[in-house]
Design a protein around this motif. Structure first.
Motif, mmCIF file in Angstrom:
data_model
loop_
_atom_site.group_PDB
_atom_site.id
_atom_site.type_symbol
_atom_site.label_atom_id
_atom_site.label_comp_id
_atom_site.label_asym_id
_atom_site.label_seq_id
_atom_site.Cartn_x
_atom_site.Cartn_y
_atom_site.Cartn_z
ATOM 1 N N LEU A 73 0.793 -1.149 0.147
ATOM 2 C CA LEU A 73 -0.132 -0.038 -0.061
ATOM 3 C C LEU A 73 0.790 1.195 0.072
ATOM 4 C CD1 LEU A 73 -2.582 -1.048 2.762
ATOM 5 C CD2 LEU A 73 -2.819 -1.311 0.127
ATOM 6 N N PRO A 74 0.263 2.311 -0.611
ATOM 7 C CA PRO A 74 1.258 3.592 -0.473
ATOM 8 C C PRO A 74 1.025 4.207 0.809
ATOM 9 C CG PRO A 74 -1.075 4.005 -1.489
ATOM 10 C CD PRO A 74 -1.003 2.274 -1.348
ATOM 11 N N ARG A 75 2.109 5.116 1.273
ATOM 12 C CA ARG A 75 2.306 5.415 2.443
ATOM 13 C C ARG A 75 1.669 6.855 2.490
ATOM 14 N NH1 ARG A 75 7.852 5.587 6.271
ATOM 15 N NH2 ARG A 75 6.898 7.032 7.914
ATOM 16 N N TYR A 76 0.665 7.177 3.422
ATOM 17 C CA TYR A 76 -0.143 8.525 3.563
ATOM 18 C C TYR A 76 0.972 9.424 4.300
ATOM 19 C CZ TYR A 76 -4.080 5.845 1.394
ATOM 20 O OH TYR A 76 -4.848 5.468 0.510
ATOM 21 N N THR A 77 0.949 10.639 4.184
ATOM 22 C CA THR A 77 1.452 11.813 4.741
ATOM 23 C C THR A 77 0.390 13.168 4.952
ATOM 24 O OG1 THR A 77 2.343 12.843 2.854
ATOM 25 C CG2 THR A 77 3.711 11.177 3.983
ATOM 26 N N GLY A 78 0.865 13.953 5.755
ATOM 27 C CA GLY A 78 -0.252 15.298 6.137
ATOM 28 C C GLY A 78 -1.246 14.832 6.917
ATOM 29 N N THR A 79 -2.080 15.672 7.003
ATOM 30 C CA THR A 79 -3.190 15.647 7.974
ATOM 31 C C THR A 79 -4.097 14.332 8.057
ATOM 32 O OG1 THR A 79 -4.545 17.212 6.732
ATOM 33 C CG2 THR A 79 -3.138 18.025 8.443
ATOM 34 N N PHE A 80 -4.476 13.755 8.791
ATOM 35 C CA PHE A 80 -5.327 12.723 8.981
ATOM 36 C C PHE A 80 -4.735 11.566 8.556
ATOM 37 C CE2 PHE A 80 -8.104 16.429 8.570
ATOM 38 C CZ PHE A 80 -8.713 16.571 9.868
ATOM 39 N N VAL B 237 -1.742 15.246 17.900
ATOM 40 C CA VAL B 237 -0.732 14.467 17.150
ATOM 41 C C VAL B 237 -1.515 13.084 16.524
ATOM 42 C CG1 VAL B 237 1.326 12.942 17.216
ATOM 43 C CG2 VAL B 237 1.019 15.079 18.453
ATOM 44 N N VAL B 238 -2.353 12.678 17.104
ATOM 45 C CA VAL B 238 -3.168 11.578 16.543
ATOM 46 C C VAL B 238 -4.093 11.897 15.470
ATOM 47 C CG1 VAL B 238 -4.872 9.737 17.236
ATOM 48 C CG2 VAL B 238 -2.729 9.919 18.691
ATOM 49 N N VAL B 239 -4.786 13.115 15.622
ATOM 50 C CA VAL B 239 -5.847 13.221 14.514
ATOM 51 C C VAL B 239 -5.110 14.002 13.651
ATOM 52 C CG1 VAL B 239 -8.089 14.618 14.301
ATOM 53 C CG2 VAL B 239 -7.523 13.300 16.492
ATOM 54 N N LEU B 240 -4.408 15.111 13.837
ATOM 55 C CA LEU B 240 -3.935 15.907 12.580
ATOM 56 C C LEU B 240 -2.490 15.130 11.968
ATOM 57 C CD1 LEU B 240 -4.527 19.372 14.196
ATOM 58 C CD2 LEU B 240 -5.793 17.919 12.360
ATOM 59 N N ASN B 241 -1.669 15.404 12.535
ATOM 60 C CA ASN B 241 -0.329 14.833 12.122
ATOM 61 C C ASN B 241 0.796 14.973 13.163
ATOM 62 O OD1 ASN B 241 1.457 13.640 10.497
ATOM 63 N ND2 ASN B 241 1.969 15.361 9.074
ATOM 64 N N VAL B 242 2.054 14.329 13.053
ATOM 65 C CA VAL B 242 3.105 14.678 14.159
ATOM 66 C C VAL B 242 3.642 15.990 14.167
ATOM 67 C CG1 VAL B 242 5.290 13.672 14.705
ATOM 68 C CG2 VAL B 242 3.553 12.192 13.513
ATOM 69 N N ASP B 243 4.187 16.473 13.271
ATOM 70 C CA ASP B 243 4.595 17.765 13.483
ATOM 71 C C ASP B 243 3.530 18.866 13.818
ATOM 72 O OD1 ASP B 243 3.577 17.582 11.022
ATOM 73 O OD2 ASP B 243 5.169 18.382 9.795
ATOM 74 N N LEU B 244 2.509 18.736 13.023
ATOM 75 C CA LEU B 244 1.459 19.767 13.315
ATOM 76 C C LEU B 244 0.900 19.740 14.711
ATOM 77 C CD1 LEU B 244 -0.345 22.141 12.354
ATOM 78 C CD2 LEU B 244 -1.872 20.456 11.560
ATOM 79 N N GLY B 245 0.586 18.431 15.082
ATOM 80 C CA GLY B 245 0.051 18.188 16.413
ATOM 81 C C GLY B 245 1.205 18.892 17.694
ATOM 82 N N LEU B 246 2.402 18.586 17.221
ATOM 83 C CA LEU B 246 3.307 18.940 18.347
ATOM 84 C C LEU B 246 3.398 20.622 18.331
ATOM 85 C CD1 LEU B 246 5.947 18.872 20.015
ATOM 86 C CD2 LEU B 246 7.132 18.904 18.072
ATOM 87 N N ALA B 247 3.344 21.198 17.478
ATOM 88 C CA ALA B 247 3.145 22.653 17.131
ATOM 89 C C ALA B 247 1.812 23.228 18.003
ATOM 90 C CB ALA B 247 3.032 23.291 15.898
#
Length: 542
Positions: A243-250, A488-498
């Motif tokens: 499967l492709p790897r998803y990035t970004g929010t959600f 972090v869980v809902v959005l993304n790792v870096d955005l959740g940290l901010a």
């Protein structure tokens, strides 16, 4: 006056002590000085003129002596400070055993975390060697083990997938696959290079205090939430799905939905391998944890699992018979030095800031924890220099970002390590694998590495046990933990940290703004003062 005693050293000021049978009182008389009278009496400091003061300011940094050079060398390269004081008979056995144990663990974890970074496993072995040697020279944490870290690898892999996504076609030629792999490691090395440069700049500006903005609730919530991202991302390898790897929010929910949608295409052979590995890894890790005090060294279950799985896959030809994904060719020897893909710096700068802060905050937090436990101190700014040099130099040897790691640091300390010299024995183990043994892992199933990734996150999942105590101690810190984790869980790792950092700073601002002024009153016949709003029997004095 009866019992008057003149102080023998009083001239203008006079001190009298009155004694009687019931009490003793002291009277002190001192001269009162104005600024002008003080200068007339005691003189003023002679200040150089403007030219002399400028000459003094410019020449001060240029002064150098042998003692100053030696002090600066020991301060910036700490190995010259602690190695001459090394207690060979007392410490060498502990450092040897701990270093060899951690080195054995670095081999499977390095290859496993390379999959999180979306690069070939060999680059995980490189990242488990070069940073270890460099931190031994420049680091101040005696019990810190550096190398690949799951959270940092996951964040790096997200950037790699954004810039060099996996092509939908799986039947590409070997030349195209090699070119794709070179592009991926070029981006990952560029992130390591830029991260190291950022740390070196922070060291030059003495910005080690910035790690305090990542408070303990933020770091724990962030690593715990990132563990969910790592686990979900490894499901496809454990089930044998392409499967492709998803990035970004959600991205977590997108990956989970894709896995559930493709469950009918699960490779039963890889599912069986994953179940067997989990059935072996989880119980033995529990044994290592519960009997940590009795075991001289923990059972090296990861490397044993890797060896057995590789042997089984080789003898049964799982890759050709059951279409099991294997690691493939692992070249022997050292990589040639080369520049990373520096043309990608404008595209990776924003994500690298988050990776840098996370890696540094985790590294300094671990170093401080074990420094307090064993009664020595670390220097946050020197840690910036150590990790900055480690990432910058390692990036020239096709390494991705490194930091201190939770699991190996814990094992290094519990196995009896004393000093940074344990890193020498750790690097020797990895060096032997790089030069001699690496190609033997050709048939290692990727599902085994995915299981090692998931089981290595045990400590991060166990952080949920701290939540009841955190609620009782500080509900504001509990809210910081919850907001960071959900972001972090809902959005993304870096955005959740901010979001977690901003929310934490907002709570600090709100707490300081709410702090008002209270009028104090004194409790009668005491020297105790309390707010009159809270105590109606205290007396306010005007």
């Amino acid at each position: 006056m009866n019992g008057q005693v003149a102080h023998p050293y009083c001239s203008e000021a006079t001190l009298w002590i009155y004694r009687d049978t019931m009490s003793t009182s002291v009277a002190v008389y001192r001269n009162i000085y104005t600024e002008d009278r003080f200068r007339q009496t005691f003189g003023t400091e002679a200040k150089p003129n403007g030219k002399a003061r400028l000459r003094e300011t410019l020449s001060k940094p240029c002064r150098c002596s042998r003692e100053t050079c030696l002090h600066l060398l020991k301060e910036r390269v700490p190995i010259f400070s602690w190695l001459p004081k090394y207690r060979l008979r007392k410490w060498i056995l502990g450092d040897t055993v701990a270093g060899l144990t951690v080195g054995i663990l670095h081999i499977p974890q390095g290859m496993a975390f390379a999959l999180l970074t979306s690069v070939a496993p060999i680059y995980g072995l490189y990242t488990s060697f070069f940073p270890v040697v460099l931190y031994m020279l420049f680091g101040t944490g005696r019990h810190v083990s550096t190398g690949t870290f799951a959270v940092v690898s996951l964040m790096t892999g997200s950037v790699v997938e954004q810039l060099v996504p996996t092509p939908p076609a799986q039947n590409s030629s070997s030349t195209e696959a090699a070119e794709l792999e070179a592009q991926r490691i070029g981006v990952a090395s560029a992130i390591a290079f830029l991260s190291g440069v950022m740390m070196l700049c922070m060291f030059g500006l003495q910005l080690g205090f910035l790690s305090t903005y990542l408070s303990e609730p933020i770091v724990k919530a962030f690593t715990s939430a990132a563990a969910f991202h790592v686990t979900i991302s490894q499901l496809q390898s454990m089930l044998g799905l392409r499967l492709p790897r998803y990035t970004g929010t959600f991205s977590l929910f997108k990956t989970l939905a894709s896995v559930l949608e493709n469950l009918p295409h699960t490779n039963l052979a890889e599912l069986l391998i994953s179940l067997l590995c989990l059935a072996v890894l989880i119980p033995i890790k529990e044994v290592n944890t519960h009997f940590r005090q009795r075991l001289r060294t923990p059972i090296p279950v990861e490397i044993l699992t890797v060896i057995i799985a590789t042997a089984v896959a080789y003898t049964t030809s799982l890759d050709s018979t059951y279409d099991v994904q294997i690691v493939g060719h692992i070249p022997a020897g050292f990589p040639r030095p080369r520049l990373p893909a520096l043309q990608t710096v404008p595209d990776i700068a924003g994500d690298t800031v988050a990776i840098t802060f996370v890696g540094y905050a985790v590294s300094v937090s671990l170093a401080m924890i074990y420094a307090d436990k064993h009664g020595y101190s670390i220097h946050p700014n020197q840690e910036l220099l150590a990790h900055g040099i480690s990432n910058t130099v390692s990036s020239l040897f096709t390494c991705f970002p490194s930091s201190a790691t939770l699991a190996t640091t814990n094992i290094l300390e519990s196995a009896g390590g004393y000093t940074q010299l344990s890193g020498l024995f750790t690097s020797l183990v990895v060096l032997v694998v790089l030069l001699l043994i690496g190609p033997l892992f050709y048939f290692l199933p990727k599902a085994v590495l995915a299981c090692i990734n998931v089981t290595s996150l045990r400590q991060m999942f166990l952080q949920f046990q701290d939540l009841p105590d955190l609620w009782r101690v500080s509900r504001i810190d509990f809210m910081v933990w919850l907001v960071t984790w959900l972001s972090v869980v809902v959005l993304n790792v870096d955005l959740g940290l901010a979001i977690g950092v901003v929310f934490s700073m907002m709570t600090v601002v709100c707490r300081t703004q709410r702090a008002g002024c209270s009028v104090l009153g004194r409790a009668s016949n005491t020297e105790i003062y309390r707010p009159i709003d809270n105590h109606n029997k205290v007396i306010q004095h005007h």
